[in-house]
Motif scaffolding. Structure first.
Motif, short mmCIF file in Angstrom:
data_model
loop_
_atom_site.label_atom_id
_atom_site.label_comp_id
_atom_site.label_asym_id
_atom_site.label_seq_id
_atom_site.Cartn_x
_atom_site.Cartn_y
_atom_site.Cartn_z
N CYS A 124 36.01 27.79 21.02
CA CYS A 124 35.29 28.78 21.83
C CYS A 124 34.90 28.15 23.15
N ALA A 125 34.91 26.76 23.36
CA ALA A 125 35.04 26.25 24.94
C ALA A 125 36.29 26.46 25.53
N LEU A 126 37.60 26.09 24.75
CA LEU A 126 39.81 26.66 25.23
C LEU A 126 39.31 28.40 25.74
N PHE A 127 38.62 29.32 24.94
CA PHE A 127 38.77 30.87 24.92
C PHE A 127 37.58 31.13 26.20
N GLY A 128 37.14 30.83 26.18
CA GLY A 128 35.98 30.79 27.50
C GLY A 128 36.10 30.45 28.66
N ALA A 129 37.13 29.37 28.28
CA ALA A 129 37.37 28.54 29.80
C ALA A 129 38.21 29.72 30.29
N ILE A 130 39.07 30.06 29.33
CA ILE A 130 40.56 31.36 29.64
C ILE A 130 39.76 32.62 30.36
N GLY A 131 38.83 32.65 29.29
CA GLY A 131 37.90 34.28 29.65
C GLY A 131 37.72 34.27 31.11
N VAL A 132 36.88 32.86 31.57
CA VAL A 132 36.23 32.92 32.51
C VAL A 132 37.10 33.44 33.57
N HIS A 133 38.08 32.59 33.66
CA HIS A 133 39.16 32.33 34.62
C HIS A 133 39.91 34.04 35.01
N LEU A 134 40.17 34.32 33.67
CA LEU A 134 40.76 36.39 33.65
C LEU A 134 39.50 36.76 33.94
N LEU A 135 38.22 37.13 33.64
CA LEU A 135 37.04 38.06 34.30
C LEU A 135 37.23 37.64 35.64
N ARG A 136 37.36 36.38 36.24
CA ARG A 136 36.86 36.29 37.96
C ARG A 136 38.24 37.00 38.55
N GLY A 137 39.59 36.58 38.19
CA GLY A 137 40.76 36.99 38.54
C GLY A 137 40.77 38.97 38.17
N HIS A 138 40.08 39.29 37.63
CA HIS A 138 39.86 40.75 37.05
C HIS A 138 38.71 41.35 37.76
N ARG A 139 38.23 40.49 38.40
CA ARG A 139 36.63 41.13 39.64
C ARG A 139 37.27 40.91 40.78
N ALA A 140 38.31 39.86 41.06
CA ALA A 140 39.00 40.00 42.64
C ALA A 140 39.69 41.03 42.76
N VAL A 141 40.87 41.65 42.11
CA VAL A 141 41.14 42.27 42.04
C VAL A 141 40.86 43.64 42.17
N ARG A 142 40.23 44.02 41.08
CA ARG A 142 38.50 45.23 41.60
C ARG A 142 38.65 45.01 42.47
N ARG A 143 38.00 44.04 43.32
CA ARG A 143 37.45 43.89 44.65
C ARG A 143 38.28 44.49 45.85
N LEU A 144 39.39 43.73 45.77
CA LEU A 144 40.73 44.22 46.53
C LEU A 144 41.04 45.54 46.22
N ILE A 145 41.16 46.41 44.92
CA ILE A 145 40.56 47.94 44.95
C ILE A 145 39.98 48.57 46.26
N THR A 146 38.86 48.33 45.72
CA THR A 146 38.13 48.85 46.39
C THR A 146 37.25 48.58 47.90
N SER A 147 37.83 47.25 47.92
CA SER A 147 36.98 46.89 49.43
C SER A 147 37.89 46.57 50.21
N GLY A 148 39.19 45.58 49.29
CA GLY A 148 40.00 45.80 50.55
C GLY A 148 40.65 45.32 51.84
N VAL A 149 41.20 45.24 52.60
CA VAL A 149 41.93 45.68 53.90
C VAL A 149 43.97 45.41 53.62
N ARG A 150 43.65 46.40 53.82
CA ARG A 150 46.02 46.31 53.89
C ARG A 150 46.43 45.81 55.11
N THR A 151 47.30 44.48 54.84
CA THR A 151 48.03 44.08 56.18
C THR A 151 49.60 44.15 55.94
N GLU A 152 50.54 43.89 56.96
CA GLU A 152 51.21 43.75 56.57
C GLU A 152 51.66 42.37 56.41
N ALA A 153 52.77 41.65 55.45
CA ALA A 153 52.73 40.29 55.20
C ALA A 153 54.50 39.63 54.73
#
Length: 141
Positions: free
Chosen positions: A15-44
């Motif tokens: 439970c601890a292992l899968f929970g930690a992995i789940g929290v990491h994945l959820l944070r990454g998913h939320r960060a990507v959703r935030r980039l899609i909705t309000s991210g700023v495009r720039t040249e890289a």
């Protein structure tokens, strides 16, 4: 001792292992959703490629309007047509400018993390149920 180990320790660790992995994945998913909705495009610029198994990740750098430069690694995909020193389009979070992704990888990053969460959830639920049952078995033994 064997019953306690099997009924409590094993599912608790899982439970601890899968929970930690789940929290990491959820944070990454939320960060990507935030980039899609309000991210700023720039040249890289592509600084390099990293291969792991059959997937490639792009290391890229981008400069913010205030002149600060940041580097980030893209979500790993099966292929890319990008080469070192190529110009690419990045999307960064204006509230957390170190969070960035290549524009062309946004959708695969979102769906890949979501798929991983969908696969992880039943496994976590299984171990939680096992732990609850194990607590009952040990309490009434």
């Amino acid at each position: 001792m064997g019953v306690v180990l099997f009924c409590l320790v094993v599912p608790a660790v899982c439970c601890a292992l899968f929970g930690a992995i789940g929290v990491h994945l959820l944070r990454g998913h939320r960060a990507v959703r935030r980039l899609i909705t309000s991210g700023v495009r720039t040249e890289a610029v592509c600084e390099g490629l990293s291969w792991h198994d059959d997937e490639v990740s792009v290391r890229f750098s981008y400069t913010l309007p205030d002149g600060t430069t940041h580097e980030a690694d893209s979500y790993a995909t099966g292929h890319t047509g990008i080469a070192p020193r190529d110009g690419v389009t990045a999307v960064y979070d204006p509230e957390a400018p170190t969070v960035a992704e290549l524009e062309e990888h946004l959708e695969s990053a979102r769906s890949g993390r979501f798929r991983a969460l969908v696969v992880l959830t039943p496994a976590l639920a299984f171990f939680v149920v096992w732990l609850v049952i194990g607590i009952g078995v040990v309490a009434f033994a």
